[in-house]
Design a protein around this motif. Structure first.
Motif, PDB file in Angstrom:
ATOM      1  N   ARG A 140      17.707  -8.529  16.903  1.00 19.85           N
ATOM      2  CA  ARG A 140      17.332  -7.368  17.717  1.00 19.85           C
ATOM      3  C   ARG A 140      15.845  -7.074  17.531  1.00 19.85           C
ATOM      4  O   ARG A 140      15.454  -6.051  16.970  1.00 19.85           O
ATOM      5  N   LEU A 141      15.031  -8.002  18.019  1.00 20.07           N
ATOM      6  CA  LEU A 141      13.585  -7.872  17.871  1.00 20.07           C
ATOM      7  C   LEU A 141      13.053  -6.593  18.496  1.00 20.07           C
ATOM      8  O   LEU A 141      12.098  -5.995  17.995  1.00 20.07           O
ATOM      9  N   ASP A 142      13.649  -6.173  19.607  1.00 23.51           N
ATOM     10  CA  ASP A 142      13.144  -4.992  20.293  1.00 23.51           C
ATOM     11  C   ASP A 142      13.247  -3.736  19.435  1.00 23.51           C
ATOM     12  O   ASP A 142      12.506  -2.770  19.649  1.00 23.51           O
ATOM     13  N   ALA A 143      14.130  -3.738  18.434  1.00 25.36           N
ATOM     14  CA  ALA A 143      14.262  -2.582  17.553  1.00 25.36           C
ATOM     15  C   ALA A 143      13.042  -2.405  16.659  1.00 25.36           C
ATOM     16  O   ALA A 143      12.853  -1.336  16.066  1.00 25.36           O
ATOM     17  N   SER A 144      12.199  -3.448  16.560  1.00 30.74           N
ATOM     18  CA  SER A 144      11.041  -3.400  15.676  1.00 30.74           C
ATOM     19  C   SER A 144       9.815  -2.788  16.332  1.00 30.74           C
ATOM     20  O   SER A 144       8.852  -2.441  15.637  1.00 30.74           O
ATOM     21  N   PHE A 145       9.815  -2.664  17.654  1.00 32.03           N
ATOM     22  CA  PHE A 145       8.594  -2.268  18.350  1.00 32.03           C
ATOM     23  C   PHE A 145       8.128  -0.865  17.965  1.00 32.03           C
ATOM     24  O   PHE A 145       6.927  -0.636  17.778  1.00 32.03           O
ATOM     25  N   ASP A 146       9.051   0.083  17.838  1.00 35.25           N
ATOM     26  CA  ASP A 146       8.647   1.444  17.494  1.00 35.25           C
ATOM     27  C   ASP A 146       8.014   1.499  16.105  1.00 35.25           C
ATOM     28  O   ASP A 146       7.015   2.189  15.889  1.00 35.25           O
ATOM     29  N   VAL A 147       8.601   0.775  15.154  1.00 39.02           N
ATOM     30  CA  VAL A 147       8.061   0.785  13.795  1.00 39.02           C
ATOM     31  C   VAL A 147       6.701   0.105  13.748  1.00 39.02           C
ATOM     32  O   VAL A 147       5.761   0.602  13.114  1.00 39.02           O
TER      33      VAL A 147
END
Length: 220
Positions: A140-147
């Protein structure tokens, strides 16, 4: 906090007393090592369920501090559990551990909560940090964008560690993963297994080397 010295060797953690060492969590290993010369605060960041607590557990030479609570039905409605359905607890404040490196460098590791609702804690936890190790999950790479955006907004230098979960998809090389995460060419990207102390130490050393390379004068 003292800065990282420029002569930090690329080596494994320094040896300690019999009851200490990465991942030991020994109750007697609480005092700062006698050889400690430079104390460095490092953030371990990443989205919910990416392995921050596991990484700190694997390397800490003291018994890690955790502020975990069971996931409730209410939190399940707020947090995205896609890819982490087996997770039953979550960090609600910080994880904390310590690891000593050769040359008298002692890293104080602060694991940050990965959910958006804890974002207000970020400034307090990040205060005084010299850099961040950002864990990402290939499922789930997209979960990393906010961080990643939060770390960049803070101005902290960082390295990215791809935590290799067994069921993560293959990303066919570093360059493809860099493009997917929109990383700068100078940002270190390593693969690690957060459960393995040696692998986790290598990821932390990649960050330390990056801090030294960015500003040798401050490192001294």
């Amino acid at each position: 906090m003292a800065s990282v010295p420029s002569n930090t060797p690329d080596a494994r953690p320094a040896d300690h007393a019999e009851d200490t060492g990465p991942g030991s969590g020994a109750p007697g290993a609480v005092h700062r090592p006698d050889a400690a010369r430079d104390l460095v605060k490092i953030l371990v960041a990443g989205p919910f369920g990416v392995g921050k607590t596991t990484l700190i557990d694997s390397v800490s030479e003291i018994r890690p501090l955790h502020t975990e609570e069971p996931l409730s039905e209410a939190s399940a409605r707020v947090d995205d559990l896609a890819g982490v359905r087996d997770k039953v607890t979550t960090t609600v404040a910080i994880d904390f551990g310590r690891i000593s490196l050769p040359g008298g460098v002692v890293l104080y590791l602060f694991g940050t909560p990965g959910q958006e609702r804890f974002r207000s804690l970020w400034d307090d936890i990040a205060h005084g940090a010299l850099g961040a190790l950002v864990l990402v999950d290939g499922r789930r790479l997209d979960a990393s964008f906010d961080v990643l955006g939060l770390v960049e907004e803070s101005g902290l230098p960082y390295a990215v560690a791809f935590n290799a979960f067994p069921d993560a998809p293959r990303h066919h090389g570093e360059e493809r993963l860099r493009r997917a995460l929109d990383l700068e060419p100078s940002t270190p990207l390593v693969t690690c297994d957060a459960r393995d102390a040696n692998s986790s130490v290598d990821a932390l050393l990649a960050l330390v080397d990056h801090l030294i390379a960015r500003d040798p004068a401050e490192a001294r």
